[in-house]
Motif scaffolding. Structure first.
Motif, mmCIF file in Angstrom:
data_model
loop_
_atom_site.group_PDB
_atom_site.id
_atom_site.type_symbol
_atom_site.label_atom_id
_atom_site.label_comp_id
_atom_site.label_asym_id
_atom_site.label_seq_id
_atom_site.Cartn_x
_atom_site.Cartn_y
_atom_site.Cartn_z
ATOM 1 N N LEU A 1 0.400 -5.240 -8.605
ATOM 2 C CA LEU A 1 0.855 -3.686 -8.858
ATOM 3 C C LEU A 1 -0.463 -2.986 -9.299
ATOM 4 N N TYR A 2 0.000 -1.340 -8.616
ATOM 5 C CA TYR A 2 -1.031 -0.757 -8.841
ATOM 6 C C TYR A 2 -0.255 0.547 -9.105
ATOM 7 N N LEU A 3 -0.679 0.980 -10.594
ATOM 8 C CA LEU A 3 1.378 1.579 -11.046
ATOM 9 C C LEU A 3 0.166 3.306 -11.165
ATOM 10 N N VAL A 4 0.649 4.470 -9.959
ATOM 11 C CA VAL A 4 0.836 5.591 -9.626
ATOM 12 C C VAL A 4 0.575 6.199 -10.952
ATOM 13 N N ASP A 5 2.787 6.283 -11.366
ATOM 14 C CA ASP A 5 2.738 7.356 -12.219
ATOM 15 C C ASP A 5 4.187 6.897 -12.999
ATOM 16 N N ARG A 6 4.963 7.770 -14.045
ATOM 17 C CA ARG A 6 5.609 7.844 -13.784
ATOM 18 C C ARG A 6 6.784 9.179 -13.329
ATOM 19 N N LYS A 7 7.863 9.024 -12.636
ATOM 20 C CA LYS A 7 8.677 9.504 -12.104
ATOM 21 C C LYS A 7 9.021 11.253 -12.270
ATOM 22 N N GLY B 1 0.696 -1.309 -0.034
ATOM 23 C CA GLY B 1 -0.154 0.290 0.541
ATOM 24 C C GLY B 1 0.814 1.410 -0.071
ATOM 25 N N GLU B 2 2.445 0.829 -0.069
ATOM 26 C CA GLU B 2 2.937 2.144 0.236
ATOM 27 C C GLU B 2 3.936 2.115 -0.817
ATOM 28 N N ILE B 3 3.739 3.509 -1.803
ATOM 29 C CA ILE B 3 3.906 3.862 -3.040
ATOM 30 C C ILE B 3 5.744 3.805 -3.078
ATOM 31 N N GLY B 4 5.911 3.810 -4.039
ATOM 32 C CA GLY B 4 7.839 4.226 -4.392
ATOM 33 C C GLY B 4 8.134 3.559 -5.504
ATOM 34 N N GLU B 5 8.688 3.577 -6.153
ATOM 35 C CA GLU B 5 9.240 2.880 -7.023
ATOM 36 C C GLU B 5 9.732 1.301 -7.546
ATOM 37 N N ILE B 6 9.274 1.084 -8.637
ATOM 38 C CA ILE B 6 8.949 0.408 -9.112
ATOM 39 C C ILE B 6 9.757 -0.490 -9.367
ATOM 40 N N VAL B 7 10.794 -1.555 -9.110
ATOM 41 C CA VAL B 7 12.099 -2.656 -10.091
ATOM 42 C C VAL B 7 11.542 -3.947 -9.882
ATOM 43 N N GLY B 8 12.716 -4.266 -10.786
ATOM 44 C CA GLY B 8 11.787 -6.016 -11.107
ATOM 45 C C GLY B 8 13.348 -6.645 -11.873
ATOM 46 N N ARG B 9 13.198 -7.780 -11.803
ATOM 47 C CA ARG B 9 14.122 -8.435 -12.278
ATOM 48 C C ARG B 9 13.901 -9.759 -12.536
ATOM 49 N N GLY B 10 14.618 -10.073 -13.669
ATOM 50 C CA GLY B 10 14.102 -11.306 -14.540
ATOM 51 C C GLY B 10 14.861 -11.758 -15.602
ATOM 52 N N PRO B 11 14.523 -12.896 -15.988
ATOM 53 C CA PRO B 11 15.441 -13.466 -16.904
ATOM 54 C C PRO B 11 15.390 -13.073 -18.240
ATOM 55 N N THR C 1 12.543 1.032 -12.476
ATOM 56 C CA THR C 1 11.361 1.562 -14.087
ATOM 57 C C THR C 1 11.411 2.464 -13.684
ATOM 58 N N GLY C 2 11.661 3.457 -13.144
ATOM 59 C CA GLY C 2 11.483 4.933 -13.153
ATOM 60 C C GLY C 2 10.084 5.628 -12.790
ATOM 61 N N ASP C 3 9.662 4.543 -12.684
ATOM 62 C CA ASP C 3 7.258 4.684 -12.885
ATOM 63 C C ASP C 3 7.131 4.203 -11.017
ATOM 64 N N TYR D 1 -0.266 13.756 -9.257
ATOM 65 C CA TYR D 1 0.284 12.512 -10.240
ATOM 66 C C TYR D 1 -1.343 13.163 -10.960
ATOM 67 N N PRO D 2 -0.856 12.698 -12.379
ATOM 68 C CA PRO D 2 -1.328 13.629 -13.372
ATOM 69 C C PRO D 2 -1.994 12.523 -13.740
ATOM 70 N N ARG D 3 -2.034 11.444 -13.541
ATOM 71 C CA ARG D 3 -3.020 10.016 -14.086
ATOM 72 C C ARG D 3 -4.320 9.593 -13.446
ATOM 73 N N ASP D 4 -4.267 10.527 -11.948
ATOM 74 C CA ASP D 4 -5.276 10.421 -11.315
ATOM 75 C C ASP D 4 -6.915 12.215 -11.444
ATOM 76 N N ILE D 5 -5.730 13.007 -12.110
ATOM 77 C CA ILE D 5 -6.839 14.360 -12.574
ATOM 78 C C ILE D 5 -7.189 13.450 -14.355
ATOM 79 N N GLU D 6 -6.502 12.581 -14.741
ATOM 80 C CA GLU D 6 -6.675 11.864 -15.740
ATOM 81 C C GLU D 6 -7.593 11.072 -16.275
ATOM 82 N N GLU D 7 -8.112 10.088 -14.829
ATOM 83 C CA GLU D 7 -9.066 9.173 -14.163
ATOM 84 C C GLU D 7 -10.406 10.064 -14.510
#
Length: 515
Positions: A400-406, A354-364, A388-390, A418-424
């Motif tokens: 995952l719930y995407l908030v916006d791009r940094k 529930g806490e907002i932060g930067e999305i980071v990931g790894r994998g093949p 990711t910068g997101d 966050y622009p997406r909140d206004i866009e919605e």
């Protein structure tokens, strides 16, 4: 046939085991797996005869066409590196990317020949790049057809293509800055094939329609899955909502992948009717967030088909499966098998659910890095994790719930907007078809939100009325927009993504522009 974790043998395998099954519908032709494999072999042998060697870069400046598919799969067979370039590039940008990639061969058409020549004049080092023209009006000495005269046997290489061999350099779309060359290996594309065919349920009897640009990395999501499964792959020359609807009906298409603007266009088409798209089993949205209003409309009209993919060409993604689309409305899914995801705070520690932060990931599916840019690679890949910068958050079940791009966040008087909140909110207005919110300069607050919209019916409402409607509904004063600008259309890249940077730049001219 190469049986390692590469894509080099996929077309060969289908030709052997399903020779008479329809493989490709493109450029007015219908080819079985057997016939498509022969085309690919002829081109692969022609490339070898022309001196193309393993690891050398083959660039394309082509619209969607059968020849582009030939090139992708011929490069895979001989270990060459496919470098798809957008036909929407201008000469300076094309020259820069060709020069950066060190391409030894460039495939293009007569309609784009002047652009290719202009680029060559701007980059003298391109003199060693061989130009190959696709089309009946091409000069025979430099034609695509000339490469197809070297036999249709499987190409013979000194050693098999290896999983670690580079297969693609995918240049970023430029929505957030100077394009960078993302290096993707044969093994990464093999993982695309394995994972995407599985999670999207693409099988041998599937019919997959590609209606967006094949130079966009998102196209590889369904392309790799289709050829892995030995399915039928249908290619449109360009996106057209009416043509898509007609093709789905005629070919009994089961799987499509669209960016949000294309989904909106299909739903708004006068030819749209749910029964016309009844054969669809999967409608995948990717490339940008699809606003909730449009998701709800799609789910109501075509229930049980919607998937959403959030991801970066650099090699991390999450997938919202159709079985979770209603239960997890608003989410972009969870990391698929073999991938890990974290949400991190500014100090690098893990955020709570529930806490907002930067999305980071790894994998093949992670890239090898940015081509010739070790500095950018080191900044993006830290201890094996892609930053990711997101910005987003996960719920207790890891969705995952995407908030916006940094880069898109607006800093208004020290408050993050966050622009997406206004866009919605704004997209819920009945007159609004599409919306993009971005930050513009403000003397007191530093920057403040501005909304640009495209209307369903031109002239149906003005910007002042939309501003009043929106500002009366936002949840906080700092979300109120300075202005609503009505546009005929949004600037887009080859993938159909809205170029917020292009919308924003005129307002920041002469300042420290947010890029």
């Amino acid at each position: 046939m190469n049986n390692a974790l590469t894509i080099a043998g996929l077309v060969t395998r289908s030709a052997r085991h399903r020779p008479e099954h329809l493989a490709v519908v493109a450029s007015g032709q219908r080819l079985t797996h057997h016939d498509f494999n022969l085309r690919v072999n002829r081109l692969a042998n022609g490339m070898l005869a022309a001196g193309v060697r393993r690891g050398e870069r083959i660039a394309t400046l082509l619209p969607n066409c059968l020849e582009l598919l030939d090139i992708y799969w011929a490069a895979a067979k001989i270990g060459a590196v496919a470098v798809p370039l957008s036909p929407m590039l201008l000469a300076p940008g094309l020259a820069s990317l060709l020069d950066d990639s060190g391409a030894v061969m460039l495939f293009t058409t007569g309609s784009l020949l002047d652009l290719a020549r202009q680029a060559a004049a701007l980059a003298p080092r391109l003199s060693g790049c061989r130009l190959v023209l696709v089309g009946e009006d091409a000069d025979p000495a430099a034609s695509y057809a000339a490469l197809l005269t070297h036999g249709d046997a499987e190409p013979v290489l000194p050693s098999p293509v290896a999983p670690s061999d580079l297969y693609n350099i995918m240049y970023t779309s430029g929505t957030t800055g100077q394009p960078k060359g993302i290096m993707l290996s044969q093994q990464v594309r093999a993982m695309y094939a394995l994972l995407c065919s599985s999670v999207f349920r693409i099988g041998p009897e599937s019919v997959v329609l590609a209606t967006g640009s094949l130079v966009f990395n998102g196209a590889f999501v369904t392309m790799m899955g289709a050829f892995f499964a030995g399915a039928t792959y249908v290619v449109h020359g360009q996106f057209d909502a009416e043509a898509l609807i007609d093709t789905v009906r005629r070919e009994r298409v089961t799987h499509i992948m669209l960016v949000p603007s294309q989904i909106i266009a299909v739903l708004a088409s006068p030819r749209f009717a749910p029964e016309h798209l009844g054969s669809l089993q999967m409608i995948l949205s990717l490339g940008a967030p699809l606003h909730s209003h449009h998701k709800d409309e799609l789910q109501r009209l075509l229930p049980g088909r919607f998937h959403e993919l959030y991801g970066l060409t650099e090699g991390f993604l999450t997938i919202l499966d159709k079985t979770d689309a209603t239960r997890k409305a608003g989410s972009v899914g969870c990391a698929p098998p073999f991938m890990d995801m974290r949400i991190v705070r500014e100090d690098g520690s893990d955020a709570a659910a529930g806490e907002i932060g930067e999305i980071v990931g790894r994998g093949p599916m992670l890239m090898d890095g940015y081509f010739k840019r070790a500095d950018l690679t080191a900044a993006a890949l830290v201890d094996g994790w892609l930053h990711t910068g997101d910005v987003g958050y996960v719920d207790e079940e890891g969705f995952l719930y995407l908030v916006d791009r940094k880069k898109d966040m607006i800093d208004s008087g020290g408050v993050k907007v966050y622009p997406r909140d206004i866009e919605e909110l704004l997209v819920e207005h009945p007159a609004v078809l599409e919306v993009a919110v971005f930050g513009v300069p403000h003397e007191k607050w530093g920057e403040t939100p501005l909304a640009a919209v495209v209307l369903r019916e031109p002239g149906s409402v003005d910007g002042a009325a939309l501003k009043e409607w929106l500002n009366g509904r936002v949840g906080a004063r700092f979300q109120r927009v300075q202005e609503v600008v009505v546009l005929e259309a949004f600037p887009r890249n080859a993938a159909g993504k809205v170029l917020k940077r292009a919308l924003r730049e005129p307002y920041w001219e002469g300042r420290d522009t947010k890029i």
